[in-house]
Scaffold this motif. Structure first.
Motif, PDB file in Angstrom:
ATOM      1  N   SER A 435       0.838  -1.196   0.000  1.00 31.24           N
ATOM      2  CA  SER A 435       0.000   0.000   0.000  1.00 31.24           C
ATOM      3  C   SER A 435       0.876   1.250   0.000  1.00 31.24           C
ATOM      4  N   HIS A 436       0.331   2.319  -0.562  1.00 33.82           N
ATOM      5  CA  HIS A 436       1.060   3.579  -0.707  1.00 33.82           C
ATOM      6  C   HIS A 436       0.210   4.735  -0.194  1.00 33.82           C
ATOM      7  N   LYS A 437       0.886   5.702   0.462  1.00 35.08           N
ATOM      8  CA  LYS A 437       0.319   7.027   0.712  1.00 35.08           C
ATOM      9  C   LYS A 437       1.212   8.015  -0.014  1.00 35.08           C
ATOM     10  N   THR A 511       5.200  -4.050   4.759  1.00 37.64           N
ATOM     11  CA  THR A 511       4.456  -5.057   5.522  1.00 37.64           C
ATOM     12  C   THR A 511       3.573  -4.290   6.498  1.00 37.64           C
ATOM     13  N   ASP A 512       2.842  -5.000   7.357  1.00 42.35           N
ATOM     14  CA  ASP A 512       2.015  -4.302   8.340  1.00 42.35           C
ATOM     15  C   ASP A 512       2.858  -3.678   9.449  1.00 42.35           C
ATOM     16  N   ARG A 513       4.176  -3.934   9.464  1.00 41.54           N
ATOM     17  CA  ARG A 513       5.055  -3.359  10.477  1.00 41.54           C
ATOM     18  C   ARG A 513       6.161  -2.476   9.899  1.00 41.54           C
ATOM     19  N   LEU A 514       6.500  -2.670   8.642  1.00 39.61           N
ATOM     20  CA  LEU A 514       7.631  -1.960   8.043  1.00 39.61           C
ATOM     21  C   LEU A 514       7.140  -1.025   6.937  1.00 39.61           C
ATOM     22  N   SER A 515       7.530   0.258   7.046  1.00 41.46           N
ATOM     23  CA  SER A 515       7.189   1.229   6.012  1.00 41.46           C
ATOM     24  C   SER A 515       8.413   2.065   5.682  1.00 41.46           C
TER      25      SER A 515
END
Length: 773
Positions: A435-437, A511-515
């Protein structure tokens, strides 16, 4: 004006045709009990409410369309539901929360307990990132803290920022040191608000965001320094009628009246108006001087339809004040610190009539348009003009142990005009499982101005004073005559400047923890030239990289960043007759640290270590020839805690260590020396307790301190301003309609000087009374 407003509202009403609808419902907990105090928000609009004690809510006057209805409460998982609203419809939407009634009650108590922790902001990253999602360090100073401390000026407000030491600029305005660099108050809601020769009035400020490190990637060189950005977030209109009128009196003849009035303009509450105004009168803490300020700041918001909202706001600020005194020391005096000066601490050698009169007006227009459910457009325009009628700037130079030279430079008329246009697109999307913001934007900045100043004679001063003998303050009449003898006022050519920028930032959730955050800015600076300095053009690239890893999901993260800042440089005429055009000066920061939000956000910590390197600073050799090969290094540690250990008790504190040195220079004797105005240690804390028992539940106490280490006057490191500790205390009594506050600053009556040698106030007090309606 009234006719124009009526016309505007009529046109906008036509554009937003359609019969209104209503959304209502009930929110229950998992055990079937009402969920009270839950926030309900209609995304993309300013419509929202809070569930009552029965868990019921109602939102009225909704335009037909498709929306997302969101319910949330700090400590609970946010829920969203997409709905379609038809004209004239009453739509019922109910929610059931996963928590039971006991869990909800615990969350409600905790949600408002850490009252000074307000890290949620769209300005720091120009994206809706939470604190734990952002790989950058920043401090948010909320209005609740300023109110409790009975703060009446920007100086007192920024004493709460981690690592901030005060700078009263002799030309006017105020700044701080951040990570070893001078940082002005140059941003307002993320846009440029440069007013270098005016004070900053906090009467229209909702909160202050102090963003740390070189931030040229998102904010550009005109707003940021290598130490960071100070962003003022102003008060915005909202849907209910509400007001606050306050009167503050205190030391040095302080009389201050403020008013904040908000009201809907139409029945639909789509048009909202808010007006803030301030009248401030005060003498100087020195024997001569004053500061008289008037501010009026109206803001108007209009929800044209469910996609488009406009916000217009204006600030008019008028200031009549005496400037701070800049003190310098020559070697023959033998002094190494202002503590040694044989003159009374509070005595001013300049008369009160040698003042400065400035007026600034600021116009801002913002249009937010919802392109799609996950994409938004923000179009911003600002025009800031600063006019200086005249500004008498005072300088003292110690020539010997008893002889001091007085000089005054007069500036004005001056006109500085800043025009900014900015377009931002923000949105979310997915590439496969990632996913991206994203933010993509462009900024156009145009500056022009005029500038007059007084000539300086060969000896560089008007007269000298033997401080061991009686002397009178230097008056405006004597200054004017001396300036006239020198040749009077002369115009100074000011070149037009155009800066065009494009930037992009993408926060990638691997991942759900790494951005990871990947950002880049391209900035073109076009200097139009004056007779003495030909036109030139510079292009700069400023990258920004960052990562966040959630060690404990939504509780503990480790982060790192690599950020760049830059400053455009004017051409330099060499003694050989050639012209040297330097490259923009770059500062590069590497930083790593940890952030926590524990115990349902009752314990928020930030700890980081940073290293800032400048490899292309400009130096001059002994023949006056300029080179761009000097090196500077600033490194340090910062720690911040915002906590609520137990009910009623709150902590807001920070500590910063900074080591900023010249590591390469033409003069080898300065290598390894400390940079001027860069204290090594700065600490601040504020402890607040509001009684919770019935008998004293409206009474509160506060106590805090502020420590600034010694600072050197120059890189020679021979003259310094001594370290100081200021202790402050407050008591307040807060009722639903009335609030009283008493603050005593500098309890121990300690002498202290800022980075320009300006003596700061000794013990003083302020008493505030507020009436709320």
């Amino acid at each position: 004006m009234k006719l124009y407003l009526t016309y505007l509202l009529t046109i906008c009403s036509i554009l937003s045709f359609g019969q209104n609808a209503t959304i209502k419902g009930k929110i229950n907990t998992s055990d079937g009990k009402p969920a009270e105090f839950v926030n309900v928000q209609l995304n993309g609009t300013n419509k929202g409410t809070i569930a009552n004690e029965n868990g019921e809510y109602k939102i009225e006057r909704i335009k037909a369309g498709t929306y997302k209805l969101k319910v949330s409460l700090v400590g609970l998982e946010t829920k969203e539901q997409e709905i379609e609203v038809k004209a004239g419809q009453t739509l019922v939407v109910n929610f059931t929360l996963a928590e039971n009634a006991n869990q909800l009650q615990e969350v409600v108590v905790q949600s408002n307990s850490n009252k000074f922790s307000q890290k949620e902001t769209d300005f720091v990253a120009r994206l809706p990132l939470k604190n734990l999602e952002n790989p950058q360090v920043y401090t948010v100073i909320p209005k609740e803290l300023l109110q409790e401390q009975v703060v009446t000026n920007i100086n007192g407000a920024l004493a709460n920022a981690v690592g901030a030491a005060p700078i009263n600029y002799p030309a006017g305005g105020f700044g701080i040191t951040s990570r070893g660099f001078s940082t002005g108050i140059n941003a307002r809601n993320g846009m440029e608000t440069t007013a270098s020769r005016s004070s900053v009035e906090i009467g229209n400020v909702e909160r202050i965001e102090v963003i740390k490190g070189p931030s040229g990637t998102l904010f550009g060189a005109s707003i940021s320094s290598f130490g960071g950005v100070v962003n003022l977030v102003t008060k915005k209109p909202f849907e209910t009628f509400k007001g606050d009128v306050s009167y503050t009196l205190g030391s040095f003849g302080l009389n201050r009246v403020t008013a904040d009035i908000n009201t809907p303009v139409n029945e639909d509450k789509t048009a909202l108006l808010r007006v803030n105004t301030v009248l401030n009168r005060q003498y100087s803490h020195l024997s001569q001087g004053h500061n008289n300020t008037f501010l009026i700041a109206p803001s108007f918001s209009y929800q044209i339809n469910n996609r488009l909202r406009i916000l217009a706001d204006i600030e008019f600020l008028s200031i009549n004040q005496t400037r701070s005194i800049y003190t310098r020391v020559n070697n023959p005096s033998g002094y190494t610190s202002p503590e040694q000066f044989p003159i009374d601490y509070k005595k001013s050698l300049f008369n009160d009539d040698a003042n400065a009169e400035t007026f600034s007006s600021k116009y801002f227009l913002e249009a937010n348009y919802k392109i799609a459910s996950n994409w938004n457009s923000s179009t911003l325009f600002s025009y800031v003009t600063e006019n200086v009628k005249h500004s008498y700037q005072n300088y003292l130079t110690w020539l010997s142990p008893t002889l001091v030279a007085r000089n005054v430079l007069i500036y004005g008329p001056i006109a500085n005009n800043y025009t900014n246009f900015q377009q931002n697109f923000t949105g979310t999307f997915n590439t496969g499982s990632i996913s991206h913001k994203m933010l993509a934007g462009a900024n156009y900045r145009f500056f022009n101005g005029t500038f007059d100043y007084s000539l300086v004679s060969n000896n560089g001063f008007i007269d000298t004073v033997n401080v061991t003998k009686a002397s009178s303050p230097l008056t405006k009449a004597k200054i004017d005559q001396a300036i006239l003898n020198r040749g009077g006022m002369v115009p100074f050519d000011v070149a037009d400047q155009i800066t065009t920028s494009v930037y992009v930032s993408d926060v990638v959730n691997l991942t759900d923890r790494l951005s990871a955050m990947l950002s880049l800015r391209i900035d073109n600076f076009n200097y139009k030239g004056i007779p003495s300095t030909p036109k030139y053009n510079q292009t700069a690239l400023a990258p920004k990289l960052g990562f966040v890893y959630q060690v404990l999901k939504d509780k503990v993260v480790v982060f790192g960043n690599y950020m760049s800042g830059f400053q455009n440089q004017a051409p330099i005429n060499q003694p050989t007759g050639e012209q040297f055009v330097p490259k923009p000066i770059y500062a590069v920061q590497s930083e790593g640290g940890i952030k926590t939000e524990l115990l349902d956000k009752k314990l928020n910590l930030t700890l980081s270590y940073y290293h800032i390197a400048i490899d292309d600073a400009i130096r001059r050799d002994e023949k006056g020839v300029s080179f761009q090969d000097a090196e500077q290094e600033s490194k340090g540690l910062e720690f911040e805690i915002v906590a609520n250990p137990f009910k009623g008790f709150n902590i807001f504190a920070g500590y910063a260590y900074n080591d900023n040195r010249i590591i390469k220079a033409t003069d080898k004797t300065t290598e390894g020396k400390k940079v001027a105005s860069a204290p090594e240690n700065v600490a601040n804390f504020w402890l607040s307790y509001k009684f919770t028992d019935k008998a004293l539940k409206n009474l509160g106490l506060g106590f805090g301190g502020y420590y600034v280490d010694k600072m050197f006057f120059s890189t020679a490191n021979t003259f310094y301003y001594p370290a100081y500790t200021l202790l402050n205390a407050t008591v307040f009594y807060d009722l639903p309609k009335v609030r009283f506050g008493l603050k005593v600053n500098n309890l121990t009556d300690q002498k202290n000087w800022d980075a320009y040698g300006y003596a700061q106030p000794l013990r003083n007090y302020a008493v505030s009374m507020s009436f709320k309606f």
